[in-house]
Design a protein around this motif. Structure first.
Motif, PDB file in Angstrom:
ATOM      1  N   ASP A   1      18.207 -35.290  -9.956  1.00  0.00           N
ATOM      2  CA  ASP A   1      16.892 -35.176 -10.486  1.00  0.00           C
ATOM      3  C   ASP A   1      15.715 -36.032  -9.882  1.00  0.00           C
ATOM      4  O   ASP A   1      14.757 -35.456  -9.115  1.00  0.00           O
ATOM      5  N   GLY A   2      16.040 -37.100  -9.389  1.00  0.00           N
ATOM      6  CA  GLY A   2      15.157 -38.203  -8.956  1.00  0.00           C
ATOM      7  C   GLY A   2      15.042 -37.887  -7.346  1.00  0.00           C
ATOM      8  O   GLY A   2      14.168 -38.094  -6.822  1.00  0.00           O
ATOM      9  N   LEU A   3      16.375 -37.569  -6.764  1.00  0.00           N
ATOM     10  CA  LEU A   3      16.300 -37.287  -5.187  1.00  0.00           C
ATOM     11  C   LEU A   3      15.394 -36.076  -5.175  1.00  0.00           C
ATOM     12  O   LEU A   3      14.615 -35.958  -3.994  1.00  0.00           O
ATOM     13  N   ARG A   4      15.477 -34.923  -5.729  1.00  0.00           N
ATOM     14  CA  ARG A   4      14.754 -33.715  -5.548  1.00  0.00           C
ATOM     15  C   ARG A   4      13.252 -33.956  -5.926  1.00  0.00           C
ATOM     16  O   ARG A   4      12.571 -33.670  -5.145  1.00  0.00           O
ATOM     17  N   ARG A   5      12.999 -34.746  -6.744  1.00  0.00           N
ATOM     18  CA  ARG A   5      11.387 -35.285  -6.869  1.00  0.00           C
ATOM     19  C   ARG A   5      10.817 -35.867  -5.873  1.00  0.00           C
ATOM     20  O   ARG A   5       9.728 -35.720  -5.221  1.00  0.00           O
ATOM     21  N   VAL A   6      11.620 -36.937  -5.130  1.00  0.00           N
ATOM     22  CA  VAL A   6      11.401 -37.762  -4.117  1.00  0.00           C
ATOM     23  C   VAL A   6      11.180 -36.813  -2.874  1.00  0.00           C
ATOM     24  O   VAL A   6      10.204 -36.717  -2.184  1.00  0.00           O
ATOM     25  N   ARG A   7      12.422 -35.860  -2.726  1.00  0.00           N
ATOM     26  CA  ARG A   7      12.197 -35.130  -1.436  1.00  0.00           C
ATOM     27  C   ARG A   7      11.177 -34.025  -1.485  1.00  0.00           C
ATOM     28  O   ARG A   7      10.559 -33.751  -0.620  1.00  0.00           O
ATOM     29  N   ASP A   8      10.769 -33.476  -2.772  1.00  0.00           N
ATOM     30  CA  ASP A   8       9.591 -32.504  -2.844  1.00  0.00           C
ATOM     31  C   ASP A   8       8.426 -33.155  -2.678  1.00  0.00           C
ATOM     32  O   ASP A   8       7.403 -32.456  -2.027  1.00  0.00           O
ATOM     33  N   ALA A   9       8.202 -34.435  -2.800  1.00  0.00           N
ATOM     34  CA  ALA A   9       6.896 -35.145  -2.637  1.00  0.00           C
ATOM     35  C   ALA A   9       6.695 -35.278  -0.992  1.00  0.00           C
ATOM     36  O   ALA A   9       5.464 -35.267  -0.622  1.00  0.00           O
ATOM     37  N   VAL A  10       7.570 -35.971  -0.458  1.00  0.00           N
ATOM     38  CA  VAL A  10       7.566 -36.684   0.857  1.00  0.00           C
ATOM     39  C   VAL A  10       8.085 -35.524   1.853  1.00  0.00           C
ATOM     40  O   VAL A  10       7.840 -35.568   2.908  1.00  0.00           O
ATOM     41  N   HIS A  11       8.906 -34.329   1.523  1.00  0.00           N
ATOM     42  CA  HIS A  11       8.972 -33.340   2.447  1.00  0.00           C
ATOM     43  C   HIS A  11       8.983 -32.021   1.848  1.00  0.00           C
ATOM     44  O   HIS A  11      10.054 -31.266   1.542  1.00  0.00           O
ATOM     45  N   PRO A  12       7.759 -31.567   1.455  1.00  0.00           N
ATOM     46  CA  PRO A  12       7.547 -30.168   0.626  1.00  0.00           C
ATOM     47  C   PRO A  12       8.059 -28.945   1.414  1.00  0.00           C
ATOM     48  O   PRO A  12       8.445 -27.950   0.572  1.00  0.00           O
ATOM     49  N   GLY A  13       8.344 -29.131   2.689  1.00  0.00           N
ATOM     50  CA  GLY A  13       8.910 -27.882   3.427  1.00  0.00           C
ATOM     51  C   GLY A  13      10.521 -27.824   3.445  1.00  0.00           C
ATOM     52  O   GLY A  13      11.069 -26.942   4.081  1.00  0.00           O
ATOM     53  N   ALA A  14      11.092 -28.728   2.546  1.00  0.00           N
ATOM     54  CA  ALA A  14      12.575 -28.747   2.830  1.00  0.00           C
ATOM     55  C   ALA A  14      13.461 -27.667   2.327  1.00  0.00           C
ATOM     56  O   ALA A  14      14.558 -27.376   2.732  1.00  0.00           O
ATOM     57  N   THR A  15      12.861 -26.597   1.644  1.00  0.00           N
ATOM     58  CA  THR A  15      13.338 -25.491   0.976  1.00  0.00           C
ATOM     59  C   THR A  15      12.889 -24.197   1.461  1.00  0.00           C
ATOM     60  O   THR A  15      13.007 -23.129   1.141  1.00  0.00           O
ATOM     61  N   ALA A  16      11.993 -24.368   2.696  1.00  0.00           N
ATOM     62  CA  ALA A  16      11.208 -23.235   3.421  1.00  0.00           C
ATOM     63  C   ALA A  16      12.105 -22.244   3.562  1.00  0.00           C
ATOM     64  O   ALA A  16      13.409 -22.326   4.141  1.00  0.00           O
ATOM     65  N   GLY A  17      12.115 -20.820   3.119  1.00  0.00           N
ATOM     66  CA  GLY A  17      12.788 -19.864   3.497  1.00  0.00           C
ATOM     67  C   GLY A  17      14.191 -19.459   2.934  1.00  0.00           C
ATOM     68  O   GLY A  17      15.089 -18.668   3.130  1.00  0.00           O
ATOM     69  N   SER A  18      14.473 -20.607   1.827  1.00  0.00           N
ATOM     70  CA  SER A  18      15.629 -20.455   1.278  1.00  0.00           C
ATOM     71  C   SER A  18      15.738 -19.784   0.012  1.00  0.00           C
ATOM     72  O   SER A  18      16.697 -19.572  -0.650  1.00  0.00           O
TER      73      SER A  18
ATOM     74  N   LEU B   1      17.794 -17.797   8.723  1.00  0.00           N
ATOM     75  CA  LEU B   1      16.314 -18.664   8.454  1.00  0.00           C
ATOM     76  C   LEU B   1      15.662 -18.504   9.686  1.00  0.00           C
ATOM     77  O   LEU B   1      16.204 -18.554  10.860  1.00  0.00           O
ATOM     78  N   ARG B   2      14.363 -18.234   9.322  1.00  0.00           N
ATOM     79  CA  ARG B   2      13.408 -18.322  10.548  1.00  0.00           C
ATOM     80  C   ARG B   2      13.552 -19.410  11.385  1.00  0.00           C
ATOM     81  O   ARG B   2      13.649 -20.717  10.362  1.00  0.00           O
ATOM     82  N   MET B   3      13.402 -19.722  12.418  1.00  0.00           N
ATOM     83  CA  MET B   3      13.471 -20.864  13.331  1.00  0.00           C
ATOM     84  C   MET B   3      12.282 -21.951  12.771  1.00  0.00           C
ATOM     85  O   MET B   3      12.738 -23.083  12.761  1.00  0.00           O
ATOM     86  N   THR B   4      11.249 -21.539  12.472  1.00  0.00           N
ATOM     87  CA  THR B   4      10.097 -22.426  11.881  1.00  0.00           C
ATOM     88  C   THR B   4      10.729 -22.900  10.570  1.00  0.00           C
ATOM     89  O   THR B   4      10.432 -24.241  10.282  1.00  0.00           O
ATOM     90  N   ASP B   5      11.382 -22.241   9.926  1.00  0.00           N
ATOM     91  CA  ASP B   5      11.835 -22.519   8.275  1.00  0.00           C
ATOM     92  C   ASP B   5      12.909 -23.551   8.742  1.00  0.00           C
ATOM     93  O   ASP B   5      13.178 -24.648   8.046  1.00  0.00           O
ATOM     94  N   LEU B   6      13.784 -23.400   9.600  1.00  0.00           N
ATOM     95  CA  LEU B   6      14.894 -24.382   9.787  1.00  0.00           C
ATOM     96  C   LEU B   6      14.580 -25.737  10.484  1.00  0.00           C
ATOM     97  O   LEU B   6      14.831 -26.750   9.972  1.00  0.00           O
ATOM     98  N   ALA B   7      13.561 -25.562  11.280  1.00  0.00           N
ATOM     99  CA  ALA B   7      12.698 -26.826  11.686  1.00  0.00           C
ATOM    100  C   ALA B   7      12.140 -27.639  10.406  1.00  0.00           C
ATOM    101  O   ALA B   7      12.453 -28.899  10.389  1.00  0.00           O
ATOM    102  N   ALA B   8      11.692 -26.662   9.410  1.00  0.00           N
ATOM    103  CA  ALA B   8      10.973 -27.458   8.230  1.00  0.00           C
ATOM    104  C   ALA B   8      12.093 -27.921   7.471  1.00  0.00           C
ATOM    105  O   ALA B   8      11.940 -29.247   6.720  1.00  0.00           O
ATOM    106  N   GLN B   9      13.206 -27.510   7.505  1.00  0.00           N
ATOM    107  CA  GLN B   9      14.404 -27.981   6.436  1.00  0.00           C
ATOM    108  C   GLN B   9      14.851 -29.080   7.079  1.00  0.00           C
ATOM    109  O   GLN B   9      15.450 -30.103   6.323  1.00  0.00           O
TER     110      GLN B   9
END
Length: 164
Positions: free
Chosen positions: A138-155, A56-64
């Motif tokens: 499903d619920g955790l993904r919805r919450v994660r995507d809302a509060v941490h949209p960069g969590a899958t950056a670069g993946s 992963l790019r270092m910036t994406d690793l930071a976001a994740q």
């Protein structure tokens, strides 16, 4: 203050989430320590191993990981000294670099994962029926995507063509 406010299911939900996370984190930390890893090092190795080309790019690793870029730099420096990951320069942008898991890092994961999965099964997923687990995911993904949209950056970059 109205006492009934503390019976609010929203407060209960967040409280239960914190309590469950704290209990699991304590069990994980002990098991990671047996393999010479901190929780954040295990997370970094896992995220890299699950990413295209194990990098992963270092910036994406930071976001994740929700670490700052300087925090990721410190962790990567330490893990690089231990031979678990290496840096690779981006050929098209000298300002960017990748963190790449090494063979030694993958070996450490292979040693650690059986015990980690056992803890997950015993204390988390094994507590839920398959339909409950599906709903929770499903619920955790919805919450994660809302509060941490960069969590899958670069993946999701296709192998062999990582953007810098």
């Amino acid at each position: 203050m109205d006492q009934n406010v503390f019976d609010d299911p929203r407060i209960t939900a967040v409280g239960l989430l914190y309590e469950a996370q704290a209990g699991l984190a304590a069990r994980f930390a002990t098991q990671f320590e047996e393999h010479g890893l901190s929780p954040v090092e295990f997370e970094v190795l896992t995220r890299l191993a699950r990413s295209p080309n194990n990098q992963l790019r270092m910036t994406d690793l930071a976001a994740q990981t929700s670490l700052s870029t300087s925090g990721v730099t410190r962790v990567v420096d330490r893990m690089e000294r231990d031979g678990l990951i290496r840096r690779r320069a981006c050929p098209s942008d000298r300002r960017s670099s990748f963190a790449v898991v090494t063979a030694a890092g993958l070996d450490r994961l292979d040693e650690t994962l059986p015990g980690h999965l056992k803890i997950i099964e015993q204390w988390f997923t094994g507590q839920l029926a398959p339909a409950q687990l599906d709903g929770l995911l499903d619920g955790l993904r919805r919450v994660r995507d809302a509060v941490h949209p960069g969590a899958t950056a670069g993946s999701t970059e296709p192998p062999g063509s990582p953007a810098c």
